[in-house]
Design a protein around this motif. Structure first.
Motif, PDB file in Angstrom:
ATOM      1  N   ALA A   1       0.836  -1.207   0.000  1.00 11.53           N
ATOM      2  CA  ALA A   1       0.000   0.000   0.000  1.00 11.53           C
ATOM      3  C   ALA A   1       0.867   1.252   0.000  1.00 11.53           C
ATOM      4  O   ALA A   1       0.539   2.245  -0.670  1.00 11.53           O
ATOM      5  N   GLY A   2       1.973   1.220   0.732  1.00 14.02           N
ATOM      6  CA  GLY A   2       2.887   2.355   0.740  1.00 14.02           C
ATOM      7  C   GLY A   2       3.486   2.602  -0.635  1.00 14.02           C
ATOM      8  O   GLY A   2       3.618   3.746  -1.080  1.00 14.02           O
TER       9      GLY A   2
ATOM     10  N   SER B   1       2.475  -1.954 -19.473  1.00 14.59           N
ATOM     11  CA  SER B   1       3.832  -1.941 -18.913  1.00 14.59           C
ATOM     12  C   SER B   1       3.841  -1.189 -17.589  1.00 14.59           C
ATOM     13  O   SER B   1       4.521  -1.590 -16.630  1.00 14.59           O
ATOM     14  N   GLY B   2       3.084  -0.090 -17.526  1.00 16.26           N
ATOM     15  CA  GLY B   2       2.995   0.654 -16.284  1.00 16.26           C
ATOM     16  C   GLY B   2       2.352  -0.155 -15.176  1.00 16.26           C
ATOM     17  O   GLY B   2       2.808  -0.141 -14.029  1.00 16.26           O
TER      18      GLY B   2
ATOM     19  N   THR C   1      -7.932   4.157 -13.914  1.00 10.16           N
ATOM     20  CA  THR C   1      -7.472   5.256 -13.061  1.00 10.16           C
ATOM     21  C   THR C   1      -5.983   5.138 -12.784  1.00 10.16           C
ATOM     22  O   THR C   1      -5.247   6.130 -12.780  1.00 10.16           O
ATOM     23  N   LEU C   2      -5.540   3.919 -12.543  1.00 10.77           N
ATOM     24  CA  LEU C   2      -4.121   3.690 -12.283  1.00 10.77           C
ATOM     25  C   LEU C   2      -3.266   4.045 -13.496  1.00 10.77           C
ATOM     26  O   LEU C   2      -2.195   4.653 -13.363  1.00 10.77           O
ATOM     27  N   VAL C   3      -3.735   3.646 -14.665  1.00  7.12           N
ATOM     28  CA  VAL C   3      -2.988   3.941 -15.886  1.00  7.12           C
ATOM     29  C   VAL C   3      -2.798   5.449 -16.041  1.00  7.12           C
ATOM     30  O   VAL C   3      -1.712   5.932 -16.376  1.00  7.12           O
ATOM     31  N   ASP C   4      -3.850   6.213 -15.745  1.00 12.26           N
ATOM     32  CA  ASP C   4      -3.757   7.663 -15.877  1.00 12.26           C
ATOM     33  C   ASP C   4      -2.744   8.241 -14.898  1.00 12.26           C
ATOM     34  O   ASP C   4      -2.041   9.211 -15.209  1.00 12.26           O
TER      35      ASP C   4
ATOM     36  N   LEU D   1       3.795   5.724  -5.721  1.00 11.11           N
ATOM     37  CA  LEU D   1       3.831   5.704  -7.180  1.00 11.11           C
ATOM     38  C   LEU D   1       2.669   6.451  -7.831  1.00 11.11           C
ATOM     39  O   LEU D   1       2.808   7.012  -8.912  1.00 11.11           O
ATOM     40  N   THR D   2       1.512   6.439  -7.196  1.00  6.35           N
ATOM     41  CA  THR D   2       0.313   6.979  -7.839  1.00  6.35           C
ATOM     42  C   THR D   2      -0.262   8.212  -7.160  1.00  6.35           C
ATOM     43  O   THR D   2      -1.085   8.912  -7.755  1.00  6.35           O
ATOM     44  N   GLY D   3       0.114   8.441  -5.902  1.00  5.15           N
ATOM     45  CA  GLY D   3      -0.475   9.549  -5.166  1.00  5.15           C
ATOM     46  C   GLY D   3      -1.775   9.199  -4.485  1.00  5.15           C
ATOM     47  O   GLY D   3      -2.350  10.002  -3.751  1.00  5.15           O
TER      48      GLY D   3
END
Length: 413
Positions: free
Chosen positions: A23-24, A104-105, A84-87, A29-31
């Motif tokens: 989770a950290g 890939s992301g 959402t993660l991809v963005d 990585l994503t905010g």
């Protein structure tokens, strides 16, 4: 190989610690402000675990691990969440979340999150655990994992693959239809639906972890857990047959499994949707509480099947649901009593109408007086045409459940 409650507690703490590390990483990585909602140690059949993946619209990242322990970890998230993660990871690619750059992301996210998850287990064991290159898998709704595994592009020897448990070595004991899974639910502040991390160690690896945790004097053969899991399924089958006979509506058992959960996490495992049904207390070996819950439409369907034309009379509908709950509970627990060669008494049913988590919360509070962890037994009985769904949740007393385990334990050679 034997398991004890202390080992299960160790498993739960390690799985939660690893999930918190993941989770950290997700937050960094994503905010997204992510946290671990619930950690469960589950004994379930492969088909139940795979059904959960198959019936949701999920995308997953798989990482195999080897070294001190071996197995597979799976990071799963809803397709909407994946976009959402991809963005967040690759700005501008959310318009085409299946593009090579987008996937890939997601693979890199899975690599970092699952790598952190496994690191915690390596630290505990004091030995190295290596992980493979992550594999991105998109599962179409209705397409089974077996179908994906049978795809011509799938090579079960390449360490990737789509199946979450790709071989008999993932069986949790002699009964290789069962798996011991570590299931973590992560959520973000803005959304309850979040991310799931599954860890499926091999049978030998479970033994390695148990040895490191130190078996107590009251260790239980792992075969006993699988026997109890089968007993749960048999009880749900009997409840299904009784419900069919009572209402005339053909029913099937959809899911039956045994989970080990921190007491405070039990209500979080349940939905916050409205439910109607009954709560009963049972006593004997084991004792505990059981809730039989229907969504409002299902409650109306079963009540009408039992007492046609009474849908406008709320008192009669409540009486019908109480009677149905009583019959279902009797069928569910009678199978246990027969298998354990004991007597289990059942209290009169108490009608409940609330959200599921609120219904179960008082039962959990009562158990929390004497134990920190709970064995949650959950089953679902459904009709092929979705006329209704019946969820069964049982919370046995840990000490008396131990007595039941003793009675199921295989005779020593």
């Amino acid at each position: 190989m034997n398991l004890d409650v202390q080992s299960l507690r160790t498993f739960s703490r390690l799985a939660r610690s690893g999930a918190e590390q993941a989770a950290g990483s997700l937050s960094t990585l994503t905010g997204f402000d992510a946290r671990v909602a619930v950690t469960k140690v589950e004994m379930a059949t492969r088909s139940d675990v795979e059904r959960e993946f198959r019936e949701r619209d999920l995308v997953t990242v798989h990482v195999d691990f080897s070294g001190a322990i071996e197995g597979r970890t799976v990071l799963a998230f809803d397709r909407e969440r994946a976009v959402t993660l991809v963005d967040a990871l690759v700005p501008g690619e959310d318009a085409d979340p299946d593009s090579e750059l987008a996937t890939s992301g997601l693979k890199e996210l899975g690599n970092i999150m699952l790598g952190g998850f496994i690191d915690g287990w390596a630290d505990f064991l004091g030995e190295a655990i290596d992980i493979t290159t992550p594999t991105y898998v998109e599962l179409d709704a209705g397409r089974s994992l077996q179908d994906v595994a049978a795809d011509s592009s799938f090579d079960p020897g390449d360490g990737s693959g789509a199946d979450i448990s790709p071989g008999d070595e993932f069986g949790a004991g002699l009964d290789t239809d069962h798996v011991l899974a570590f299931r973590n639910h992560l959520e973000t502040i803005d959304a309850e639906a979040g991310f799931y991390i599954y860890m499926l160690p091999t049978h030998d690896s479970v033994g390695t972890i148990v040895d490191a945790a130190g078996e107590g004097d009251e260790a239980i053969p792992v075969e006993t857990f699988t026997s109890f899991s089968r007993m749960i399924s048999d009880g749900a089958d009997q409840a299904s047959e009784d419900l069919t006979a009572m209402t005339g509506i053909t029913t099937d058992v959809d899911v039956s499994r045994l989970s080990f959960v921190p007491v405070e996490g039990v209500p979080m495992e349940l939905t916050n949707d409205a439910r109607q049904g009954v709560v009963l207390e049972f006593s004997g070996t084991p004792s505990g509480y059981i809730a039989i819950l229907f969504d409002p439409d299902s409650a109306a369907s079963v009540a009408d099947a039992l007492m046609p034309g009474m849908e406008a009379d709320s008192a009669m509908r409540q009486s019908a649901i109480q009677e149905i709950g009583n019959i279902v509970t009797s069928g569910f627990l009678d199978g246990w009593a027969n298998a354990l060669e004991t007597t289990i008494e059942i209290s009169p049913p108490t009608y409940v109408d609330d959200i599921a988590s609120a219904i179960v919360d008082p039962l959990v509070t009562e158990l929390a007086r004497t134990q920190d962890y709970a064995f949650l037994i959950d089953s679902a009985i459904v009709t092929p045409d979705e006329t209704f769904t019946c969820d069964i949740y049982a919370l046995p007393d840990e000490r008396e459940l131990r007595e039941a385990f003793d009675q199921l334990a295989p005779e020593p050679n």
